[in-house]
Design a protein around this motif. Structure first.
Motif, PDB file in Angstrom:
ATOM      1  N   LYS A  11       0.733  -1.207  -0.272  1.00 57.54           N
ATOM      2  CA  LYS A  11      -0.185   0.093  -0.061  1.00 57.54           C
ATOM      3  C   LYS A  11       0.993   1.215   0.025  1.00 57.54           C
ATOM      4  O   LYS A  11       0.557   2.129  -0.877  1.00 57.54           O
ATOM      5  CB  LYS A  11      -0.836  -0.008   1.200  1.00 57.54           C
ATOM      6  CG  LYS A  11      -1.693   1.384   1.420  1.00 57.54           C
ATOM      7  CD  LYS A  11      -2.896   1.151   2.374  1.00 57.54           C
ATOM      8  CE  LYS A  11      -3.817   2.181   2.594  1.00 57.54           C
ATOM      9  NZ  LYS A  11      -3.230   3.372   3.106  1.00 57.54           N
TER      10      LYS A  11
ATOM     11  N   GLU B 130       1.157   4.038  -3.052  1.00 56.33           N
ATOM     12  CA  GLU B 130       0.911   5.544  -3.038  1.00 56.33           C
ATOM     13  C   GLU B 130       2.192   6.354  -3.440  1.00 56.33           C
ATOM     14  O   GLU B 130       1.702   7.469  -3.897  1.00 56.33           O
ATOM     15  CB  GLU B 130       0.418   5.685  -1.350  1.00 56.33           C
ATOM     16  CG  GLU B 130      -0.655   5.269  -1.031  1.00 56.33           C
ATOM     17  CD  GLU B 130      -0.885   5.201   0.590  1.00 56.33           C
ATOM     18  OE1 GLU B 130      -0.001   5.330   1.302  1.00 56.33           O
ATOM     19  OE2 GLU B 130      -2.233   5.124   1.069  1.00 56.33           O
TER      20      GLU B 130
ATOM     21  N   LYS C  56       1.304   5.555 -11.177  1.00 56.71           N
ATOM     22  CA  LYS C  56       0.035   4.643 -11.054  1.00 56.71           C
ATOM     23  C   LYS C  56      -0.337   3.716 -12.005  1.00 56.71           C
ATOM     24  O   LYS C  56      -1.146   2.932 -11.925  1.00 56.71           O
ATOM     25  CB  LYS C  56      -1.336   5.807 -10.781  1.00 56.71           C
ATOM     26  CG  LYS C  56      -1.343   6.339  -9.433  1.00 56.71           C
ATOM     27  CD  LYS C  56      -1.582   5.478  -8.304  1.00 56.71           C
ATOM     28  CE  LYS C  56      -1.482   6.152  -6.898  1.00 56.71           C
ATOM     29  NZ  LYS C  56       0.114   6.623  -6.370  1.00 56.71           N
TER      30      LYS C  56
END
Ligand SMILES: *Cc1c(COP(=O)(O)O)cnc(C)c1O
Length: 226
Positions: free
Chosen positions: A53, A57, A61
């Motif tokens: 995660k 972040e 992307k």
């Protein structure tokens, strides 16, 4: 040239285009992933929910994130919004939670069933009977937010190449049996995730469609994981 890029190019040159190379970046810093990313690589694997995660972040992307480790039910929510493929589904309870989080995030989450093929005590995974029970259950048939895309397994960590090959052959057999019995008309049931640094050549010879390679790309890991 950066050693990570050199390693990636060397390994990629031995992997046919039809086989997907997951660069396993667990315990490695963001900067290392950036190096691989900037050379064009987009498929990365991690085995801890909070770590994947945090990296998702922090990084671009268009990376495809693969979850390859034992996943606790209460951690599914952290990865459900973005994970590309969960390789390590090893219980009905986990699959149910993935389905629930898929629904919550308005997406279908791709999964592989992990099979126990090694002779070691420590490895997770289904037996063929357990998988059949899951796939035949009403519970499973009502799950709308998951796709079972194939199987995953880890061979015994050993120098015994005959044993490794035998274990990969076993996984291939499990895949074929499931394909014929439950997924004959399911286009997306097609993946066999097997092969790591130590054994990916054997895995490819035995029909692997995805290999998960860490230390041969990023170098040895520091094994202090508390
Ligand atoms: C760590 C890990 C890998 C990569 O291992 P290497 O030996 O470094 O290539 C692959 N698959 C799983 C499930 C892992 O946990």
């Amino acid at each position: 040239m950066h050693p990570i890029i050199e390693n990636l190019q060397k390994i990629s040159s031995h992997i046919p285009d039809a086989i997907k190379l997951i660069a396993v970046s667990k315990l490695k810093p963001i900067e290392d992933i950036h190096v691989a990313y900037n050379s064009g690589h987009r498929y990365f694997g991690e085995n801890k929910a909070m770590e994947i995660k945090a990296k998702w972040e922090a990084l671009p992307k268009d990376i495809e994130w693969h979850f390859i480790g034992h996943l606790q039910t209460n951690k599914v929510k952290y990865i459900a919004p973005f994970v590309h493929l969960i390789h390590s589904v090893d219980s009905m309870k986990l699959l149910q939670e993935i389905n629930r989080q898929g629904l919550k995030n308005n997406r279908t989450i791709d999964c592989l069933l992990q099979f126990y093929i090694a002779t070691e005590e420590t490895k997770f995974g289904f037996s063929p009977d357990e998988a059949a029970e899951l796939l035949e259950s009403e519970n499973f048939q009502s799950m709308k937010n998951i796709h079972i895309c194939g199987v995953m397994g880890m061979a015994t960590y050993t120098e015994n190449k005959t044993l490794i090959r035998q274990e990969f052959k076993t996984l291939y057999t499990y895949f074929s049996e499931l394909k014929n019995k439950y997924f004959y008309n399911t286009q997306y049931f097609k993946e066999i995730s097997m092969g790591m640094t130590n054994d990916f050549y054997i895995a490819m010879e035995e029909g692997s469609t995805i290999v998960r390679i860490g230390s041969a790309i990023f170098g040895e890991r520091n094994h202090i994981t508390t």
